[in-house]
Design a protein around this motif. Structure first.
Motif, PDB file in Angstrom:
ATOM      1  N   THR A  52       0.824  -1.205   0.000  1.00 56.98           N
ATOM      2  CA  THR A  52       0.000   0.000   0.000  1.00 56.98           C
ATOM      3  C   THR A  52       0.860   1.258   0.000  1.00 56.98           C
ATOM      4  O   THR A  52       0.560   2.243  -0.687  1.00 56.98           O
ATOM      5  N   TYR A  55       2.238   1.660  -3.472  1.00 60.05           N
ATOM      6  CA  TYR A  55       1.158   2.107  -4.357  1.00 60.05           C
ATOM      7  C   TYR A  55       0.874   3.594  -4.173  1.00 60.05           C
ATOM      8  O   TYR A  55       0.740   4.350  -5.144  1.00 60.05           O
ATOM      9  N   THR A  56       0.805   4.024  -2.927  1.00 55.05           N
ATOM     10  CA  THR A  56       0.474   5.413  -2.626  1.00 55.05           C
ATOM     11  C   THR A  56       1.543   6.373  -3.149  1.00 55.05           C
ATOM     12  O   THR A  56       1.232   7.454  -3.668  1.00 55.05           O
ATOM     13  N   TYR A  67       5.909   5.020 -13.120  1.00 56.43           N
ATOM     14  CA  TYR A  67       5.408   3.682 -13.445  1.00 56.43           C
ATOM     15  C   TYR A  67       4.539   3.766 -14.691  1.00 56.43           C
ATOM     16  O   TYR A  67       3.865   4.770 -14.936  1.00 56.43           O
ATOM     17  N   LYS A  72      -0.879   1.052 -12.013  1.00 56.94           N
ATOM     18  CA  LYS A  72      -1.323   1.181 -10.617  1.00 56.94           C
ATOM     19  C   LYS A  72      -2.667   0.478 -10.396  1.00 56.94           C
ATOM     20  O   LYS A  72      -2.886  -0.134  -9.341  1.00 56.94           O
ATOM     21  N   PHE A  75      -2.041  -3.175  -9.993  1.00 52.81           N
ATOM     22  CA  PHE A  75      -1.416  -3.428  -8.695  1.00 52.81           C
ATOM     23  C   PHE A  75      -2.442  -3.333  -7.570  1.00 52.81           C
ATOM     24  O   PHE A  75      -2.443  -4.128  -6.623  1.00 52.81           O
ATOM     25  N   LYS A  76      -3.354  -2.382  -7.673  1.00 49.65           N
ATOM     26  CA  LYS A  76      -4.394  -2.210  -6.649  1.00 49.65           C
ATOM     27  C   LYS A  76      -5.282  -3.441  -6.552  1.00 49.65           C
ATOM     28  O   LYS A  76      -5.753  -3.800  -5.450  1.00 49.65           O
ATOM     29  N   ILE A  79      -3.610  -5.817  -4.212  1.00 45.17           N
ATOM     30  CA  ILE A  79      -3.710  -5.354  -2.823  1.00 45.17           C
ATOM     31  C   ILE A  79      -5.109  -5.604  -2.280  1.00 45.17           C
ATOM     32  O   ILE A  79      -5.286  -6.087  -1.144  1.00 45.17           O
ATOM     33  N   PHE A 110       4.642  -5.145 -10.522  1.00 48.28           N
ATOM     34  CA  PHE A 110       4.553  -3.688 -10.489  1.00 48.28           C
ATOM     35  C   PHE A 110       5.942  -3.058 -10.538  1.00 48.28           C
ATOM     36  O   PHE A 110       6.159  -2.043 -11.207  1.00 48.28           O
TER      37      PHE A 110
END
Length: 376
Positions: A52, A55-56, A67, A72, A75-76, A79, A110
């Motif tokens: 996380t 990602y943030t 990226y 993203k 990738f989310k 998560i 990612f």
């Protein structure tokens, strides 16, 4: 006698008590809740927190450290899937373990989408074509605008037979040089158009003949489909060349040893005429990958050998397979076994822009970042 009777009664009472206890124990065994083994989700939780945070902080774009656009969201999804397992009280230890492993795969994928810097030393040629054929790589390999092969005659020797032949060349003239045209954005004077052998000639340098790896990238707009649509060439099939074949697919040739030539194409799709494409091809022993508009469309693994070190100092040509002056020669071979008989050659018909060459194999993300940075 009385004492014995009391002892017997006491014994009977004890036996009954034991039996009663046993029955109660059995009843308890049948009615008690099953034993619950706690599920350890600490590693999963720690990985979710780490993912996380990555990602943030991640920023999508085409610059080094960014990226790839759209990565993203993918990738989310990893998560979120792991978080669902972490919050599920009915999840088993196996569920937690699998979620931990899957999120690890997502983190690895990612990380591969992060745009890596391409060292300046690895860019060996960069023709922006912004009004000239100068090299912007810093290596100084400036090109010269050249006319296509002219009508000519030559003496051709085959075995013991010598004969004079004549042909009309590409039908060009002394002024038939590449002309400035609109680029993919529609801006005048920011790309070159080629036809009838008009070409850009770049003086030979061994730097342009990488010893291990090679990536070529450019914007291409074909306006004609035919068998010998040569886009870029270093000594034809005795070094390497990129061309569009009769099916209008991107076609790459790399010589890796005397008598060993690798010929591959992008398989699918075919290119349309009068349409701009970003084309890239990378090669190293074991892998040749073709890209269209930043996306890998075909990877060949049945290839082997390092790029061949050509023996002849033949200039590189863009828009034609050989420098025009070589078409006046006979079929005698050069040091690499090349044949300079004009009718065997070819030229590109269409527009070219932003030609780049690297002495390394670029990653998928690096190719995609170039496309994203330059697309209309």
């Amino acid at each position: 006698m009385k004492n014995k009777s009391i002892s017997l009664q006491t014994l009977l009472k004890s036996v009954l008590a034991i039996l009663l206890l046993l029955s109660v124990f059995e009843a308890c065994k049948k009615t008690d809740d099953p034993v619950v083994i706690p599920v350890d989700k600490s590693k999963l939780k720690a990985r979710i927190d780490s993912a996380t945070a990555i990602y943030t902080a991640a920023v999508e774009g085409v610059q080094v450290g960014n990226y790839e656009v759209g990565s993203k969201a993918t990738f989310k999804n990893y998560i979120d899937a792991a978080s669902i397992v972490n919050g599920n009280t009915a999840a088993t230890q196996s569920d937690a373990t699998n979620a931990y492993a899957n999120l690890g795969v997502g983190m690895t994928n990612f990380a591969a989408k992060r745009v890596q810097e391409i060292a300046a030393a690895n860019l060996i040629l960069y023709l922006k074509m912004d009004g000239n054929a100068n090299d912007a790589s810093g290596k100084g390999f400036n090109g010269t605008l050249k006319a296509g092969a002219q009508p000519m005659s030559a003496t051709v020797t085959s075995g013991t037979t010598t004969a004079a032949v004549s042909w009309t060349g590409w039908g060009g003239s002394a002024t038939n040089v590449p002309a400035l045209t609109k680029d993919r954005y529609g801006v005048d004077g920011k790309a070159y158009t080629f036809d009838k052998g008009s070409n850009i000639e770049i003086p030979y340098n061994s730097v342009l003949n990488p010893a291990k790896e090679l990536t070529v990238a450019m914007w291409v707009r074909p306006t004609r489909i035919w068998d010998n649509n040569y886009v870029l060439s270093l000594n034809r099939w005795n070094g390497y060349k990129l061309n569009l074949q009769g099916a209008n697919k991107v076609f790459m040739t790399v010589k890796t040893a005397p008598g060993k030539i690798i010929d591959k194409d992008n398989d699918s799709p075919t290119l349309d005429v009068n349409k701009w494409y970003h084309v890239a091809v990378s090669y190293k022993s074991g892998t040749m990958t073709f890209y269209l508009n930043g996306t890998p469309v075909k990877t060949w693994t049945d290839v082997s050998g390092d790029p061949y070190a050509v023996k002849s100092n033949i200039n590189m040509t863009i828009g034609q397979d050989l420098p025009s002056n070589l078409y006046n020669l006979s079929t005698d071979n050069d040091a690499d076994g090349n044949v300079f008989y004009g009718p065997w050659g070819g030229f590109f018909t269409g527009d070219l822009d932003e030609i780049r060459m690297y002495n390394v194999v670029l990653s998928d993300t690096q190719v995609k970042s170039i496309y994203n940075a330059e697309k209309p």
